[in-house]
Design a protein around this motif. Structure first.
Motif, PDB file in Angstrom:
ATOM      1  N   ILE A  16       0.065  13.794  -6.943  1.00 18.24           N
ATOM      2  CA  ILE A  16       0.923  12.824  -6.391  1.00 18.24           C
ATOM      3  C   ILE A  16      -0.432  11.239  -6.391  1.00 18.24           C
ATOM      4  CG2 ILE A  16       1.576  11.711  -3.514  1.00 18.24           C
ATOM      5  CD1 ILE A  16       3.354  14.508  -3.542  1.00 18.24           C
ATOM      6  N   GLY A  19      -0.882   9.306  -8.932  1.00 20.18           N
ATOM      7  CA  GLY A  19       0.076   8.734  -9.795  1.00 20.18           C
ATOM      8  C   GLY A  19       0.630   6.977 -10.471  1.00 20.18           C
ATOM      9  N   LYS A  26       6.412  10.452  -7.877  1.00 23.49           N
ATOM     10  CA  LYS A  26       6.354  11.140  -6.683  1.00 23.49           C
ATOM     11  C   LYS A  26       6.919  12.115  -6.234  1.00 23.49           C
ATOM     12  CE  LYS A  26       2.967   8.757  -4.169  1.00 23.49           C
ATOM     13  NZ  LYS A  26       2.286   7.936  -2.284  1.00 23.49           N
ATOM     14  N   PHE A 322      11.830  12.505  -2.808  1.00 25.58           N
ATOM     15  CA  PHE A 322      10.613  12.327  -2.361  1.00 25.58           C
ATOM     16  C   PHE A 322      10.620  13.124  -1.291  1.00 25.58           C
ATOM     17  CE2 PHE A 322       6.750  11.275  -0.415  1.00 25.58           C
ATOM     18  CZ  PHE A 322       5.996  12.009  -1.207  1.00 25.58           C
ATOM     19  N   ASP A 368      -0.663  11.461   0.167  1.00 25.06           N
ATOM     20  CA  ASP A 368       0.577   9.946   0.767  1.00 25.06           C
ATOM     21  C   ASP A 368       0.397  10.234   1.962  1.00 25.06           C
ATOM     22  OD1 ASP A 368       3.198   9.108  -0.159  1.00 25.06           O
ATOM     23  OD2 ASP A 368       3.812  10.736   0.880  1.00 25.06           O
ATOM     24  N   THR A 371       3.532  13.216   2.833  1.00 30.09           N
ATOM     25  CA  THR A 371       2.555  14.316   2.542  1.00 30.09           C
ATOM     26  C   THR A 371       2.163  14.864   3.510  1.00 30.09           C
ATOM     27  OG1 THR A 371       3.595  13.441   0.183  1.00 30.09           O
ATOM     28  CG2 THR A 371       2.348  16.092   1.071  1.00 30.09           C
TER      29      THR A 371
END
Length: 459
Positions: A16, A19, A26, A322, A368, A371
């Motif tokens: 991620i 990416g 992602k 996602f 992220d 995340t």
């Protein structure tokens, strides 16, 4: 098997984070983690269940001999569906808000923003467009708001360098505006839905830090712009044969859409039903109003194409997938007991929510925002002290990850949208924007620390 699942999680973090270099979406990584992780969990379900849910599983069996089929059925009914329900609630809310934005935008309800910022003065244009972004993102999905405002900005500014600066300011305003309300960002929505925070207190504590994190870097960005911008004003967008609604109709739709979203916290407090139900109700009413105002044009080809919001089509579905994948992936990791071990380690060696907040913010900029936020939220259950209802931990994580994700342009899906739309390079962003965003983040972080500690001192 726990080691395999944790290894998958770490590899997902790496993929991620990289990416923008590998070109791997992602959403694909998140969905792979969420699906394969649960497959592995089910295959070795007996070991996990007897370790994490021994009493509940024994009670569910009721004296029946445990079998492979029984344990799989228990996992599906009592473990897996719980995480699917939490993820689905967030996804349905995002779909509803994305659809509301598309319905309003397709009917010209946001055209007033272009009318409002019809100026070549850099100061007025920058503050007007970012203020509108800050306000809208507090009620709508960050990615949708960022994309919409970037389109408006792109049609106005002709100089690519100026668009890069203003676009970066839009990204920051969207992330800061979204983080101080429970419906403006998926992280706040998760905390609110889990009962970790209440809407009024959450906004009261995070408004000033979010405002400072937006205002301070924007002041510095404004110094990089010339006094007069290279602008061009195109005529109002063509929306088909006479499909442009008059002003009062657009105002009515705007009140129904945005006003309805403002009512969702009250709806949740009264009914105790999931927030996405209120969002779907607002969408249904707005959709009816849309078709009533456009009833004479439903048969037109242009109108037929616009009756289904674009957010329900491919583009924004990546964001939805996602979110679903990350939440399912974090769920399976939590069920292995790993997050409990990480929480114990943090309590022993860090034992400071402010240091954890700084770490979470820095990680958000690389990996992220969503995340890292979900990872940190998954560490603890609602308890006492900093992790009690409306505890400081939840507010620190919501602020740190949302604003920290803007330290680099790759820290959020909205940042990647900026990179694609305006061809912003990571190196350019680090040189020209990261120091400014870092200063705003630190000042907002200090403001949040003062707020929480002054309240605790007064009590």
């Amino acid at each position: 098997m726990t080691l395999i699942i944790v290894t998958m999680l770490i590899l997902s973090y790496v993929l991620i984070a990289t990416g923008h270099l590998t070109g791997v979406n992602k959403a694909a990584i998140a969905m792979f983690l969420g699906t394969v992780g649960w497959v592995i969990y089910v295959c070795w379900g007996t070991d996990f269940i007897t370790d994490q849910h021994p009493l509940d599983y024994a009670e569910w069996l009721g004296g029946i001999a445990p079998t492979s089929t029984n344990v799989k059925q228990y996992i599906y009914d009592h473990v897996f569906l719980n995480y699917v329900g939490r993820a689905a609630a967030i996804v349905m809310f995002l779909l509803a808000t994305m659809s509301i934005v598309e319905l309003l935008n397709n009917n010209g309800c946001f055209d007033f923003i272009s009318e409002w910022i019809r100026t070549r003065n850099s100061k007025r244009l920058l503050w007007t467009i970012t203020l509108a972004t800050f306000i809208l993102s507090a009620n709508l999905d960050n990615l949708t708001t960022t994309t919409m405002m970037l389109v408006i900005m792109h049609n106005i500014l002709q100089n690519s360098r100026q668009r890069m600066y203003v676009g970066s300011a839009i990204l920051l305003a969207a992330c800061c505006g979204g983080c101080f309300t429970v419906i403006g960002d998926p992280t706040g929505l998760i905390l609110w839905g889990d009962g970790a925070v209440t809407a009024s207190r959450f906004s009261a504590y995070l408004f000033l830090p979010a405002l400072l994190a937006w205002v301070v870097p924007t002041i510095l960005i404004n110094r990089e712009l010339p006094d007069r911008l290279d602008t061009a004003w195109s005529p109002s967008p063509y929306r088909g044969d006479d499909t442009r609604l008059n002003r009062w109709q657009r105002i009515v739709m705007l009140i129904v859409g945005i006003g309805g979203l403002w009512f969702i916290p009250t709806f949740h407090n009264i009914t105790r039903l999931a927030p996405f139900l209120g969002a779907l109700c607002v969408l249904s009413v707005l959709w009816v109003v849309n078709e009533a105002f456009n009833r004479k044009l439903i048969a037109a080809d242009q109108m037929a194409q616009r009756r289904i919001p674009m957010s329900l089509q491919y583009g924004s579905l990546q964001q939805v997938l996602f979110v679903m994948g990350i939440m399912l992936g974090m769920g399976v990791v939590k069920e292995t007991g790993v997050w409990d071990d990480v929480a114990k380690w943090a309590d022993t060696y860090i034992h400071d929510i402010w240091m954890m907040g700084i770490g979470a913010g820095l990680l958000s900029s690389v990996v992220d925002t969503f995340t890292i936020a979900v990872s940190n939220i998954s560490l603890y259950k609602i308890g006492v002290g900093d992790v009690a209802i409306n505890g400081a931990y939840w507010e620190v994580m919501a602020y740190s990850t949302a604003v920290g994700g803007c330290l680099l342009s790759v820290g959020s899906v909205s940042g990647l949208a900026l990179m694609r739309a305006e061809h912003v390079r990571l190196g350019w962003y680090i040189k020209h924007l990261t120091p400014k965003v870092l200063l705003g983040w630190i000042i907002g972080f200090i403001a949040l620390w003062l707020e929480i500690n002054l309240v605790q001192f007064s009590l």
